[in-house]
Motif scaffolding. Structure first.
Motif, PDB file in Angstrom:
ATOM      1  N   PRO A   1       0.828  -1.213   0.000  1.00 30.44           N
ATOM      2  CA  PRO A   1       0.000   0.000   0.000  1.00 30.44           C
ATOM      3  C   PRO A   1       0.864   1.266   0.000  1.00 30.44           C
ATOM      4  O   PRO A   1       1.956   1.292   0.573  1.00 30.44           O
ATOM      5  CB  PRO A   1      -0.788  -0.098   1.315  1.00 30.44           C
ATOM      6  CG  PRO A   1      -0.558  -1.449   1.852  1.00 30.44           C
ATOM      7  CD  PRO A   1       0.660  -2.013   1.198  1.00 30.44           C
ATOM      8  N   ILE A   2       0.347   2.323  -0.606  1.00 28.51           N
ATOM      9  CA  ILE A   2       1.089   3.584  -0.642  1.00 28.51           C
ATOM     10  C   ILE A   2       1.115   4.269   0.720  1.00 28.51           C
ATOM     11  O   ILE A   2       1.869   5.214   0.919  1.00 28.51           O
ATOM     12  CB  ILE A   2       0.520   4.548  -1.706  1.00 28.51           C
ATOM     13  CG1 ILE A   2      -0.953   4.846  -1.437  1.00 28.51           C
ATOM     14  CG2 ILE A   2       0.760   4.001  -3.092  1.00 28.51           C
ATOM     15  CD1 ILE A   2      -1.549   5.929  -2.328  1.00 28.51           C
TER      16      ILE A   2
ATOM     17  N   HIS B   1       9.294   1.866  -4.369  1.00 29.54           N
ATOM     18  CA  HIS B   1       8.079   2.214  -3.621  1.00 29.54           C
ATOM     19  C   HIS B   1       8.132   3.661  -3.162  1.00 29.54           C
ATOM     20  O   HIS B   1       7.166   4.411  -3.320  1.00 29.54           O
ATOM     21  CB  HIS B   1       7.918   1.261  -2.424  1.00 29.54           C
ATOM     22  CG  HIS B   1       6.672   1.495  -1.646  1.00 29.54           C
ATOM     23  ND1 HIS B   1       6.674   2.171  -0.456  1.00 29.54           N
ATOM     24  CD2 HIS B   1       5.376   1.163  -1.894  1.00 29.54           C
ATOM     25  CE1 HIS B   1       5.429   2.237  -0.001  1.00 29.54           C
ATOM     26  NE2 HIS B   1       4.636   1.631  -0.861  1.00 29.54           N
ATOM     27  N   ARG B   2       9.267   4.077  -2.615  1.00 28.97           N
ATOM     28  CA  ARG B   2       9.430   5.464  -2.159  1.00 28.97           C
ATOM     29  C   ARG B   2       9.303   6.417  -3.345  1.00 28.97           C
ATOM     30  O   ARG B   2       8.651   7.461  -3.259  1.00 28.97           O
ATOM     31  CB  ARG B   2      10.771   5.640  -1.456  1.00 28.97           C
ATOM     32  CG  ARG B   2      10.941   7.018  -0.843  1.00 28.97           C
ATOM     33  CD  ARG B   2      12.229   7.153  -0.050  1.00 28.97           C
ATOM     34  NE  ARG B   2      13.383   7.014  -0.924  1.00 28.97           N
ATOM     35  CZ  ARG B   2      14.369   6.147  -0.741  1.00 28.97           C
ATOM     36  NH1 ARG B   2      14.356   5.324   0.294  1.00 28.97           N
ATOM     37  NH2 ARG B   2      15.384   6.084  -1.575  1.00 28.97           N
TER      38      ARG B   2
ATOM     39  N   SER C   1       6.513   9.412  -4.012  1.00 27.91           N
ATOM     40  CA  SER C   1       6.930  10.784  -4.335  1.00 27.91           C
ATOM     41  C   SER C   1       6.285  11.233  -5.648  1.00 27.91           C
ATOM     42  O   SER C   1       5.825  12.374  -5.770  1.00 27.91           O
ATOM     43  CB  SER C   1       8.449  10.880  -4.450  1.00 27.91           C
ATOM     44  OG  SER C   1       9.044  10.654  -3.207  1.00 27.91           O
ATOM     45  N   HIS C   2       6.273  10.346  -6.625  1.00 28.38           N
ATOM     46  CA  HIS C   2       5.651  10.646  -7.914  1.00 28.38           C
ATOM     47  C   HIS C   2       4.167  10.992  -7.720  1.00 28.38           C
ATOM     48  O   HIS C   2       3.670  11.974  -8.298  1.00 28.38           O
ATOM     49  CB  HIS C   2       5.820   9.441  -8.839  1.00 28.38           C
ATOM     50  CG  HIS C   2       5.101   9.561 -10.137  1.00 28.38           C
ATOM     51  ND1 HIS C   2       5.527  10.379 -11.161  1.00 28.38           N
ATOM     52  CD2 HIS C   2       3.958   8.969 -10.581  1.00 28.38           C
ATOM     53  CE1 HIS C   2       4.683  10.278 -12.174  1.00 28.38           C
ATOM     54  NE2 HIS C   2       3.729   9.428 -11.843  1.00 28.38           N
TER      55      HIS C   2
ATOM     56  N   PRO D   1      -8.253   8.926  -6.428  1.00 22.47           N
ATOM     57  CA  PRO D   1      -6.935   8.462  -6.876  1.00 22.47           C
ATOM     58  C   PRO D   1      -6.779   8.706  -8.371  1.00 22.47           C
ATOM     59  O   PRO D   1      -7.769   8.772  -9.096  1.00 22.47           O
ATOM     60  CB  PRO D   1      -6.939   6.967  -6.551  1.00 22.47           C
ATOM     61  CG  PRO D   1      -8.344   6.599  -6.307  1.00 22.47           C
ATOM     62  CD  PRO D   1      -9.102   7.841  -5.965  1.00 22.47           C
ATOM     63  N   PRO D   2      -5.549   8.864  -8.829  1.00 18.97           N
ATOM     64  CA  PRO D   2      -5.338   9.066 -10.270  1.00 18.97           C
ATOM     65  C   PRO D   2      -5.926   7.899 -11.068  1.00 18.97           C
ATOM     66  O   PRO D   2      -5.774   6.739 -10.686  1.00 18.97           O
ATOM     67  CB  PRO D   2      -3.820   9.100 -10.415  1.00 18.97           C
ATOM     68  CG  PRO D   2      -3.269   9.222  -9.044  1.00 18.97           C
ATOM     69  CD  PRO D   2      -4.315   8.795  -8.088  1.00 18.97           C
ATOM     70  N   LYS D   3      -6.595   8.212 -12.158  1.00 18.60           N
ATOM     71  CA  LYS D   3      -7.241   7.173 -12.968  1.00 18.60           C
ATOM     72  C   LYS D   3      -6.249   6.119 -13.442  1.00 18.60           C
ATOM     73  O   LYS D   3      -6.571   4.938 -13.477  1.00 18.60           O
ATOM     74  CB  LYS D   3      -7.955   7.792 -14.157  1.00 18.60           C
ATOM     75  CG  LYS D   3      -9.194   8.540 -13.766  1.00 18.60           C
ATOM     76  CD  LYS D   3      -9.933   9.085 -14.965  1.00 18.60           C
ATOM     77  CE  LYS D   3     -11.142   9.859 -14.445  1.00 18.60           C
ATOM     78  NZ  LYS D   3     -11.914  10.426 -15.498  1.00 18.60           N
ATOM     79  N   ILE D   4      -5.047   6.546 -13.762  1.00 16.21           N
ATOM     80  CA  ILE D   4      -4.047   5.612 -14.270  1.00 16.21           C
ATOM     81  C   ILE D   4      -3.662   4.544 -13.229  1.00 16.21           C
ATOM     82  O   ILE D   4      -3.242   3.453 -13.581  1.00 16.21           O
ATOM     83  CB  ILE D   4      -2.796   6.374 -14.760  1.00 16.21           C
ATOM     84  CG1 ILE D   4      -1.861   5.453 -15.525  1.00 16.21           C
ATOM     85  CG2 ILE D   4      -2.088   7.068 -13.622  1.00 16.21           C
ATOM     86  CD1 ILE D   4      -0.723   6.159 -16.222  1.00 16.21           C
ATOM     87  N   TYR D   5      -3.842   4.868 -11.952  1.00 17.51           N
ATOM     88  CA  TYR D   5      -3.453   3.942 -10.879  1.00 17.51           C
ATOM     89  C   TYR D   5      -4.640   3.403 -10.082  1.00 17.51           C
ATOM     90  O   TYR D   5      -4.463   2.806  -9.022  1.00 17.51           O
ATOM     91  CB  TYR D   5      -2.476   4.619  -9.921  1.00 17.51           C
ATOM     92  CG  TYR D   5      -1.198   5.039 -10.594  1.00 17.51           C
ATOM     93  CD1 TYR D   5      -0.347   4.097 -11.170  1.00 17.51           C
ATOM     94  CD2 TYR D   5      -0.834   6.378 -10.667  1.00 17.51           C
ATOM     95  CE1 TYR D   5       0.825   4.477 -11.800  1.00 17.51           C
ATOM     96  CE2 TYR D   5       0.348   6.769 -11.291  1.00 17.51           C
ATOM     97  CZ  TYR D   5       1.158   5.812 -11.855  1.00 17.51           C
ATOM     98  OH  TYR D   5       2.310   6.190 -12.481  1.00 17.51           O
ATOM     99  N   GLN D   6      -5.862   3.599 -10.547  1.00 15.67           N
ATOM    100  CA  GLN D   6      -7.029   3.162  -9.782  1.00 15.67           C
ATOM    101  C   GLN D   6      -7.095   1.657  -9.581  1.00 15.67           C
ATOM    102  O   GLN D   6      -7.731   1.197  -8.645  1.00 15.67           O
ATOM    103  CB  GLN D   6      -8.317   3.669 -10.429  1.00 15.67           C
ATOM    104  CG  GLN D   6      -8.548   5.127 -10.155  1.00 15.67           C
ATOM    105  CD  GLN D   6      -9.841   5.633 -10.754  1.00 15.67           C
ATOM    106  OE1 GLN D   6     -10.420   5.017 -11.646  1.00 15.67           O
ATOM    107  NE2 GLN D   6     -10.304   6.777 -10.271  1.00 15.67           N
TER     108      GLN D   6
END
Length: 125
Positions: free
Chosen positions: A15-16, A59-60, A64-65, A82-87
Motif C-alpha cells: 500500500p502507498i 516504492h518510495r 513521491s511521484h 486516486p489518479p485514474k491511471i493507478y485506480q
C-alpha cells in the motif's frame, strides 16, 4: 525490464500508505514480491536483499511521484480521487489515507525542510 517488473509487483502488493519499508508488517508482502520475481527471473537467493532494497526505493519513488504529480490539481486543490491511471492499484480509502498523511502539518514541514536542504547543497571547500 527487470526494474519495471519490480515496480509493478511492488505497486500490486504494498500500500502507498506504508511509510517505512523496514516495517515488520511488510514481511509477507516482501516474501510475495521475492517469490514473484524469482518465478519470472532466474536469481540466486543471495540477491534477495538487493532486490528488496531496490523494491523499497521504487516504492518510495512511486509515492513521491504521486505526491508531485497527482496529490493536487493545477489550482492547488487536493484531489479526492486516486489518479485514474493507478485506480487498479489504489483504492479510494487508501488514497484518502495517503492524502491525509501528505497534508498533515508535520509532514508538510519536514517536506519543506528537505526541499530547502536539497536545493542548497553544501559542498566542502
Amino acid at each position: 525490464m527487470f526494474v519495471s517488473y519490480i515496480g509493478a509487483v511492488v505497486r500490486q502488493n504494498v500500500p502507498i500508505t506504508i511509510d517505512n519499508w523496514r516495517d515488520k508488517a511488510l514481511k509477507d508482502a516482501k516474501d510475495i514480491i521475492w517469490n514473484d520475481i524469482q518465478t519470472t527471473f532466474v536469481l540466486d537467493e543471495e540477491r534477495k536483499s538487493y532486490v528488496l532494497r531496490v523494491a523499497g526505493k521504487i516504492h518510495r519513488g512511486f509515492r513521491s511521484h504521486l505526491s508531485n504529480f497527482y496529490l493536487k490539481d493545477r489550482e492547488g486543490n487536493t484531489n479526492a480521487e486516486p489518479p485514474k491511471i493507478y485506480q487498479h492499484y489504489i483504492s479510494k480509502d487508501e488514497w484518502s489515507a495517503f492524502v491525509s498523511k501528505r497534508s498533515d502539518p508535520a509532514f508538510v514541514n519536514i517536506s519543506k525542510a528537505n526541499r530547502e536542504r536539497a536545493s542548497n547543497p553544501k559542498h566542502p571547500s
